[in-house]
Design a protein around this motif. Sequence first.
Motif, PDB file in Angstrom:
ATOM      1  N   ARG A  32       2.403   5.601  -3.507  1.00 18.54           N
ATOM      2  CA  ARG A  32       1.926   4.687  -4.427  1.00 18.54           C
ATOM      3  C   ARG A  32       2.228   5.034  -5.801  1.00 18.54           C
ATOM      4  O   ARG A  32       1.769   6.425  -6.271  1.00 18.54           O
ATOM      5  CB  ARG A  32       0.606   4.694  -4.061  1.00 18.54           C
ATOM      6  CG  ARG A  32      -0.206   3.621  -5.171  1.00 18.54           C
ATOM      7  CD  ARG A  32      -1.666   3.435  -4.611  1.00 18.54           C
ATOM      8  NE  ARG A  32      -1.771   2.486  -3.241  1.00 18.54           N
ATOM      9  CZ  ARG A  32      -2.766   1.878  -2.875  1.00 18.54           C
ATOM     10  NH1 ARG A  32      -3.716   2.051  -3.395  1.00 18.54           N
ATOM     11  NH2 ARG A  32      -2.675   0.931  -1.995  1.00 18.54           N
ATOM     12  N   HIS A  50       5.120   1.941  -3.204  1.00 20.99           N
ATOM     13  CA  HIS A  50       4.117   0.899  -3.566  1.00 20.99           C
ATOM     14  C   HIS A  50       4.069   1.001  -5.222  1.00 20.99           C
ATOM     15  O   HIS A  50       3.531   1.883  -5.991  1.00 20.99           O
ATOM     16  CB  HIS A  50       2.797   0.911  -2.870  1.00 20.99           C
ATOM     17  CG  HIS A  50       2.762   0.155  -1.791  1.00 20.99           C
ATOM     18  ND1 HIS A  50       1.641   0.520  -0.762  1.00 20.99           N
ATOM     19  CD2 HIS A  50       3.355  -0.672  -1.182  1.00 20.99           C
ATOM     20  CE1 HIS A  50       1.715  -0.315   0.118  1.00 20.99           C
ATOM     21  NE2 HIS A  50       2.737  -1.144   0.180  1.00 20.99           N
ATOM     22  N   LEU A  56      -0.919  -5.958  -8.493  1.00 15.06           N
ATOM     23  CA  LEU A  56      -0.967  -5.413  -7.038  1.00 15.06           C
ATOM     24  C   LEU A  56       0.273  -4.451  -6.786  1.00 15.06           C
ATOM     25  O   LEU A  56       1.089  -4.432  -7.613  1.00 15.06           O
ATOM     26  CB  LEU A  56      -0.998  -6.495  -5.970  1.00 15.06           C
ATOM     27  CG  LEU A  56      -0.123  -7.802  -5.895  1.00 15.06           C
ATOM     28  CD1 LEU A  56       1.251  -7.597  -5.656  1.00 15.06           C
ATOM     29  CD2 LEU A  56      -0.680  -8.912  -5.085  1.00 15.06           C
ATOM     30  N   MET A  58       3.654  -3.636  -5.081  1.00 19.07           N
ATOM     31  CA  MET A  58       4.615  -4.508  -4.306  1.00 19.07           C
ATOM     32  C   MET A  58       5.487  -3.326  -3.509  1.00 19.07           C
ATOM     33  O   MET A  58       5.744  -2.088  -4.032  1.00 19.07           O
ATOM     34  CB  MET A  58       5.709  -4.812  -5.273  1.00 19.07           C
ATOM     35  CG  MET A  58       4.806  -6.053  -6.200  1.00 19.07           C
ATOM     36  SD  MET A  58       4.807  -7.490  -5.439  1.00 19.07           S
ATOM     37  CE  MET A  58       6.213  -8.126  -5.011  1.00 19.07           C
ATOM     38  N   PRO A  59       5.686  -3.692  -2.117  1.00 15.90           N
ATOM     39  CA  PRO A  59       6.520  -2.448  -1.541  1.00 15.90           C
ATOM     40  C   PRO A  59       7.988  -2.509  -1.894  1.00 15.90           C
ATOM     41  O   PRO A  59       8.612  -3.528  -1.895  1.00 15.90           O
ATOM     42  CB  PRO A  59       6.218  -3.002   0.114  1.00 15.90           C
ATOM     43  CG  PRO A  59       6.079  -4.452  -0.115  1.00 15.90           C
ATOM     44  CD  PRO A  59       5.244  -4.668  -1.515  1.00 15.90           C
ATOM     45  N   PRO A  76       8.467  -7.232  -9.488  1.00 17.17           N
ATOM     46  CA  PRO A  76       8.342  -8.402 -10.493  1.00 17.17           C
ATOM     47  C   PRO A  76       6.920  -8.637 -10.883  1.00 17.17           C
ATOM     48  O   PRO A  76       6.149  -8.542  -9.975  1.00 17.17           O
ATOM     49  CB  PRO A  76       8.794  -9.742  -9.911  1.00 17.17           C
ATOM     50  CG  PRO A  76       9.659  -9.206  -8.607  1.00 17.17           C
ATOM     51  CD  PRO A  76       8.926  -8.045  -8.259  1.00 17.17           C
ATOM     52  N   LYS A  79       5.001 -14.034 -10.654  1.00 23.36           N
ATOM     53  CA  LYS A  79       5.183 -14.609  -9.055  1.00 23.36           C
ATOM     54  C   LYS A  79       6.033 -15.987  -9.305  1.00 23.36           C
ATOM     55  O   LYS A  79       5.235 -17.007 -10.144  1.00 23.36           O
ATOM     56  CB  LYS A  79       3.924 -14.742  -8.560  1.00 23.36           C
ATOM     57  CG  LYS A  79       4.090 -15.056  -6.895  1.00 23.36           C
ATOM     58  CD  LYS A  79       2.666 -15.099  -6.419  1.00 23.36           C
ATOM     59  CE  LYS A  79       2.570 -16.346  -5.909  1.00 23.36           C
ATOM     60  NZ  LYS A  79       1.186 -16.431  -5.251  1.00 23.36           N
TER      61      LYS A  79
ATOM     62  N   LEU B 146       1.834  -6.796   2.193  1.00 14.20           N
ATOM     63  CA  LEU B 146       3.204  -7.323   1.888  1.00 14.20           C
ATOM     64  C   LEU B 146       4.139  -6.346   2.633  1.00 14.20           C
ATOM     65  O   LEU B 146       3.914  -4.965   2.727  1.00 14.20           O
ATOM     66  CB  LEU B 146       3.298  -7.091   0.372  1.00 14.20           C
ATOM     67  CG  LEU B 146       2.619  -7.757  -0.510  1.00 14.20           C
ATOM     68  CD1 LEU B 146       2.821  -7.255  -2.080  1.00 14.20           C
ATOM     69  CD2 LEU B 146       2.706  -9.322  -0.341  1.00 14.20           C
ATOM     70  N   ASP B 178      -2.832   6.890  -1.565  1.00 15.48           N
ATOM     71  CA  ASP B 178      -2.219   8.235  -1.903  1.00 15.48           C
ATOM     72  C   ASP B 178      -2.596   9.087  -2.834  1.00 15.48           C
ATOM     73  O   ASP B 178      -2.868   8.692  -3.782  1.00 15.48           O
ATOM     74  CB  ASP B 178      -0.624   7.748  -2.207  1.00 15.48           C
ATOM     75  CG  ASP B 178       0.503   8.787  -2.289  1.00 15.48           C
ATOM     76  OD1 ASP B 178       1.334   9.172  -3.071  1.00 15.48           O
ATOM     77  OD2 ASP B 178       0.342   9.842  -1.293  1.00 15.48           O
TER      78      ASP B 178
END
Lengths: 91, 178
Positions: A32, A50, A56, A58-59, A76, A79, B146, B178
């Motif tokens: 993360r 992440h 939020l 994003m993976p 991005p 959205k 996600l 993490d």
Amino acid sequence: MARSLKKGPFVDPSLQKKVDRVAGASSKQVIRTWSRRSMITPDFVGMTFHVHNGKLFMPVFVTENMVGHRLGEFAPTRKFTGHATDRKVKR
Amino acid sequence: MANPLRVELGRIVGAHALGGEVRVRWFGDGPDNILDSEFVFLGERRDDPEARRYSVRGGGSGRHGEIRLRLEGVDDRTAAEGLRGCLVLVDAEKLEPLGDDEFYWHELMGFAVWTEQGESVGVVRELWNTGGHDVLVVIGERGQVLVPTARAIMKEVHRTEGRIVIDAIPGLLGEEED
């Protein structure tokens, strides 16, 4: 103007520490990070991050062709709500 | 499982000139599927039961992100303007078939997502284009999860069963900090 090669790629030290820890443990832990400015280096390949986009995480699964880009390019900040179209997904 | 009969490929945004051509803003990767269609349906939504069928008499390039389309029975500008706002739909089965590792977005919508350990994650509600791998937006008991569509994560896709199996690596489902 491009960054000087002499300096090498920029990776936030805090992120590099996490990457080294995950690589050392040979685990597949998701990393993360808020460091969108960090450049993707070859040792990131195969890892999943992440990346925070302001709202939020994003993976981002890193592949070879992402090397040299910044992590933020793949998370991005806006959205686009599109339609279920003929757009394709390739695994 | 989402197996729509029709897929929206664009929206009519106006009329072009006086001969009845309509301007269509396409949604997907390109306008080829619209231009190659023998006929299209025009409706207000994807599952619109009152969508009307029109034969495609021709088409061509238009403004950026748009094409011009000539439809059977639409012969003047007034008729073309009356179609403004309609979605352009085609039968899903008319789209070109893809390889084993390629999927249309509309195919994956509604698929159930499971982990390799047999735990349910939820159902695919949306897909986002991120610049790298597209991301599945899965809604389930954990809330919104996600999942990148990389092969290393999205291990198996069972089209007929409407099921996706993912490798839930630690942290992916949001349970670990993490």
